[in-house]
Write a protein that holds these residues in place. Structure first.
Motif, short mmCIF file in Angstrom:
data_model
loop_
_atom_site.label_atom_id
_atom_site.label_comp_id
_atom_site.label_asym_id
_atom_site.label_seq_id
_atom_site.Cartn_x
_atom_site.Cartn_y
_atom_site.Cartn_z
N UNK A 171 0.83 -1.21 0.00
CA UNK A 171 0.00 0.00 0.00
C UNK A 171 0.86 1.26 0.00
N UNK A 172 2.06 1.19 0.56
CA UNK A 172 3.06 2.26 0.50
C UNK A 172 2.48 3.64 0.79
N UNK A 173 1.88 3.81 1.97
CA UNK A 173 1.27 5.11 2.28
C UNK A 173 2.32 6.19 2.55
N UNK A 174 3.58 5.77 2.75
CA UNK A 174 4.62 6.79 2.96
C UNK A 174 4.81 7.64 1.71
N UNK A 175 5.02 6.99 0.55
CA UNK A 175 5.22 7.75 -0.69
C UNK A 175 3.91 8.26 -1.25
N UNK A 176 2.81 7.52 -1.00
CA UNK A 176 1.51 7.89 -1.57
C UNK A 176 0.88 9.06 -0.82
N UNK A 177 0.99 9.04 0.53
CA UNK A 177 0.27 10.02 1.35
C UNK A 177 1.17 10.79 2.31
N UNK A 178 2.44 10.42 2.38
CA UNK A 178 3.34 11.09 3.31
C UNK A 178 3.11 10.70 4.76
N UNK A 179 2.57 9.50 4.97
CA UNK A 179 2.27 9.01 6.32
C UNK A 179 3.17 7.84 6.69
N UNK A 180 3.37 7.64 7.98
CA UNK A 180 4.18 6.53 8.48
C UNK A 180 3.37 5.70 9.47
N UNK A 181 3.43 4.39 9.33
CA UNK A 181 2.83 3.49 10.32
C UNK A 181 3.89 3.25 11.40
N UNK A 182 3.66 3.78 12.60
CA UNK A 182 4.68 3.70 13.64
C UNK A 182 4.46 2.53 14.61
N UNK A 183 3.27 1.95 14.60
CA UNK A 183 3.02 0.77 15.43
C UNK A 183 1.72 0.12 14.99
N UNK A 184 1.58 -1.17 15.34
CA UNK A 184 0.35 -1.91 15.04
C UNK A 184 -0.04 -2.69 16.29
#
Length: 225
Positions: A171-184
């Motif tokens: 899904x690569x939301x870092x490059x797509x939306x500039x967001x980071x998943x920091x924990x789950x």
């Protein structure tokens, strides 16, 4: 209270309104060392179920405050909001004692500016709660929201059904939306070092950081068919 009996961080709380009491109660659950001050004897008696270091103080002058030992705390929090003059005086006195961190509650922008000029870190509980609620209402699936700055926001949301079974790199939301998943989170399990090959599962709760604009784009993407 003497500095430092243990490695624990010690907190001094001045004022036992709703905010101050809730803060003391939450900190006590983390086994923090607490010192609490209020002018209301009934409130102090009640809070002594949480900490023995609770004092009735009728005056907030520097000498009286120092008699409680609050100057030995690592962090002091001024939870007085309804009387700006008391809030400002207390904050000034605590900062002048050399306490490493003084945090003060503000009820208006003007109040906050004064507190900041005195050297305190300022919090706006009512405003921050309104922002968190607004973002939960605006953004689908958001369970909680915290704004650290204009560019740094943290959202907690249930994993969208459309990405269950896919990986973070997919899904690569870092490059797509500039967001980071920091924990789950999933049940009692918390994954802090998130691997790009992690495959999303049902009931995952994602903790995501990024700009508010990015969070809004994430909501729009989730809602897309």
């Amino acid at each position: 209270m003497s500095r430092k009996r243990a490695e624990k961080v010690s907190y001094g709380i001045v004022g036992l309104g709703r905010f101050g009491y809730a803060l003391a109660d939450r900190l006590s659950q983390s086994d923090a060392e607490l010192l609490v001050i209020d002018k209301d004897e009934e409130k102090i008696q009640e809070i002594r179920e949480i900490t023995e270091n609770a004092y009735v103080v009728k005056s907030l002058d520097k000498k009286t405050l120092m008699e409680t030992g609050i100057q030995n705390c690592d962090v002091a929090v001024v939870c007085i909001g309804e009387h700006m003059d008391y809030s400002v005086l207390t904050t000034l006195n605590l900062v002048s004692m050399g306490i490493p961190k003084v945090i003060a509650k503000a009820t208006s922008a003007e109040h906050g500016i004064i507190l900041e000029k005195l050297g305190a870190e300022v919090v706006y509980p009512e405003r921050d709660m309104a922002i968190r609620l607004a973002n939960r209402l605006e953004n689908a699936g958001v369970l909680d929201f915290m704004q650290l700055s204009e560019q740094i926001n943290i959202s907690k949301l249930m994993v969208p059904a459309k990405i269950v079974g896919r990986t973070i790199s997919d899904i690569d939301i870092r490059s797509r939306l500039g967001l980071n998943i920091i924990a789950i989170e999933n049940g009692d399990q918390v994954i802090e070092n998130v691997n790009p090959d992690y495959q999303f599962r049902e009931k995952d709760i994602l903790i995501v950081s990024g700009s508010r604009a990015g969070m809004q784009k994430l909501t729009e993407w989730i809602e897309e068919r």
